[in-house]
Every structure is written in structure tokens, then in C-alpha cells.
Write a protein that holds these residues in place. Structure first.
Motif, PDB file in Angstrom:
ATOM      1  N   MET A   1       0.863  -1.188   0.000  1.00 13.50           N
ATOM      2  CA  MET A   1       0.000   0.000   0.000  1.00 13.50           C
ATOM      3  C   MET A   1       0.901   1.240   0.000  1.00 13.50           C
ATOM      4  O   MET A   1       1.735   1.402   0.903  1.00 13.50           O
TER       5      MET A   1
ATOM      6  N   THR B   1       0.992   5.536  -0.916  1.00 11.76           N
ATOM      7  CA  THR B   1       0.532   6.814  -1.462  1.00 11.76           C
ATOM      8  C   THR B   1       1.790   7.551  -1.918  1.00 11.76           C
ATOM      9  O   THR B   1       2.768   7.641  -1.154  1.00 11.76           O
TER      10      THR B   1
ATOM     11  N   GLY C   1      -1.319  12.347   3.081  1.00 15.25           N
ATOM     12  CA  GLY C   1      -2.106  13.192   3.974  1.00 15.25           C
ATOM     13  C   GLY C   1      -3.331  13.784   3.299  1.00 15.25           C
ATOM     14  O   GLY C   1      -3.999  14.648   3.865  1.00 15.25           O
TER      15      GLY C   1
ATOM     16  N   ARG D   1      -5.835  11.761   2.073  1.00 10.74           N
ATOM     17  CA  ARG D   1      -6.850  10.701   2.131  1.00 10.74           C
ATOM     18  C   ARG D   1      -6.873   9.786   0.901  1.00 10.74           C
ATOM     19  O   ARG D   1      -7.900   9.177   0.599  1.00 10.74           O
TER      20      ARG D   1
ATOM     21  N   SER E   1      -7.012   6.240   2.280  1.00 11.79           N
ATOM     22  CA  SER E   1      -8.358   6.055   2.852  1.00 11.79           C
ATOM     23  C   SER E   1      -9.361   5.813   1.743  1.00 11.79           C
ATOM     24  O   SER E   1     -10.197   4.910   1.828  1.00 11.79           O
TER      25      SER E   1
END
Ligand SMILES: CC(C)(COP(=O)(O)OP(=O)(O)OC[C@H]1O[C@@H](n2cnc3c(N)ncnc32)[C@H](O)[C@@H]1OP(=O)(O)O)[C@@H](O)C(=O)NCCC(=O)NCCS
Length: 173
Positions: A80, A82, A88, A90, A93
Motif C-alpha cells: 500500500m 501513497t 495526507g 486521504r 483512505s
């Protein structure tokens, strides 16, 4: 707007595959446990883009494993990531909130399973994951090993069964 797509890992073109491997290498390649372990090949990759630019992704390994000797279909989350410019905001998410259900509905997984570092336990707990204290066995070229760091499980309906022994029945992810 964030857009989520998925692709069979086998359908990635060489450039896409190379980019994802390089991203994972940048993030995790410095860890001994990562370098010294042979990892499973993923079956799927989930991608999150912002205005056609890759913002985040993760891999999914689908595996018939065993909980206390009984077969169980697992959706294994790994890598996973980003991308730094999007952290930061999302992205992770959004990816998890919009795809975790698919594992159970589309792939017929009974549990999600991930192996992770201490500092990420709280992050995953936000999305329904729970730590398990089960012994985790997995294969390596030299034989069977036991995972010594965290393992988290995700269930579909909120029902929780805690096995004593989880056999990944193959390479870890
Ligand atoms: C961990 C990671 C994927 C989070 O991605 P992200 O898109 O920045 O996360 P989000 O913006 O969706 O964060 C959601 C929430 O988790 C929290 N969070 C983010 N990263 C966290 C971390 N490393 N530890 C604990 N909480 C974290 C955020 O503060 C946020 O909380 P809030 O909603 O209360 O503000 C990203 O930091 C990353 O790629 N790290 C490097 C690779 C890595 O370690 N991946 C995990 C492998 S198991």
C-alpha cells in the motif's frame, strides 16, 4: 477528484509493472526483512489517480490458506503506497474505503490479511482491521517460517474468529 481502478497484475504492461515495482522498492527495499524474504506475486493491483496522475496503489494476493487447518480464502493486501506528493490527502483512505468490500463480494474472500509494521497498526485499524495474535506460518525456499511482526485481519460482516494458527500455504505478501 480521486478515481479508483483495478487491474489484473498479469494485464499490466511492462512500463506499468516496472513503475509499481520501483515505487515499492523505494518505500520498502531498505528493510532487511523485505530484502531477505521471497514474496508472492500479486493477482490484482488497485490504483487511485488524481487528474490522470497516479496518487496511490496497493496489491492484492488471493490465496486459499488455512486457519487452524481449515481452508479459508484470503485477500492479502500488500505494498500500500501513497505517492509522497499526495500523502495526507486521504488517498489511501479513499482506496481502502472504496475497494475492501470488493474483496468479499467479487473475489469471495472470507478474510483480508496483511503483515505490517508497528507504526501502521493504527492506520489500518481505522478501516476495520484488527491485530491477530495467531501464529503465522509461510513458505520460503529454505522451508517453513513463522512471521514475527504484526498480522492484521479484516472480516466482512464484523464477525470475528481468532484462529490460533494461520498457514498462508505459500509465499507471504
Ligand atoms: C501509510 C500511507 C499509505 C498512508 O497514505 P495517505 O494517503 O497519506 O493516508 P490518508 O491521507 O488516507 O490517511 C488517513 C488517516 O491515517 C493517518 N495516517 C496516515 N499515515 C499514517 C501512518 N503512517 N501511521 C498512522 N496513521 C497514519 C492520517 O493521519 C489520516 O488520519 P486523519 O483522517 O485522522 O487525518 C502512506 O503514508 C505511505 O505510502 N507510506 C509509505 C509506504 C507504507 O508504509 N505503506 C504501508 C505498507 S503496510
Amino acid at each position: 477528484m480521486l478515481e479508483v481502478t483495478s487491474k489484473s497484475y498479469d494485464d499490466l504492461n511492462p512500463e506499468e509493472r516496472h513503475r509499481l515495482i520501483a515505487l515499492a522498492d523505494d518505500e520498502f527495499g531498505g528493510f532487511d526483512i523485505v530484502r531477505n524474504t521471497e514474496w508472492a506475486s500479486p493477482n490484482w493491483v488497485f490504483l487511485c489517480s488524481y487528474e490522470n496522475e497516479l496518487a496511490g496503489c496497493y496489491n492484492l494476493v488471493l490465496r486459499k490458506a488455512e486457519f487452524d487447518g481449515k481452508p479459508v480464502m484470503l485477500a492479502g493486501l500488500n505494498n500500500m503506497i501513497t505517492l509522497p506528493a499526495f500523502r495526507g490527502r486521504r488517498v489511501a483512505s479513499h482506496l481502502l474505503e472504496n475497494t475492501q468490500k470488493l474483496w468479499f463480494n467479487q473475489f469471495k474472500a472470507e478474510y483480508g490479511l496483511l503483515l505490517c509494521a508497528d507504526q501502521l497498526v493504527e492506520f489500518y485499524a481505522q478501516f476495520g482491521w484488527r491485530l491477530t495474535s495467531a501464529e503465522i506460518r509461510y513458505k520460503q525456499p529454505g522451508g517453513i517460517r513463522v512471521w514475527s511482526a504484526n498480522c492484521m485481519l479484516l472480516t466482512n460482516e464484523g464477525s470475528w474468529f481468532e484462529p490460533e494458527l494461520i498457514d498462508l500455504c505459500g509465499l507471504p505478501w
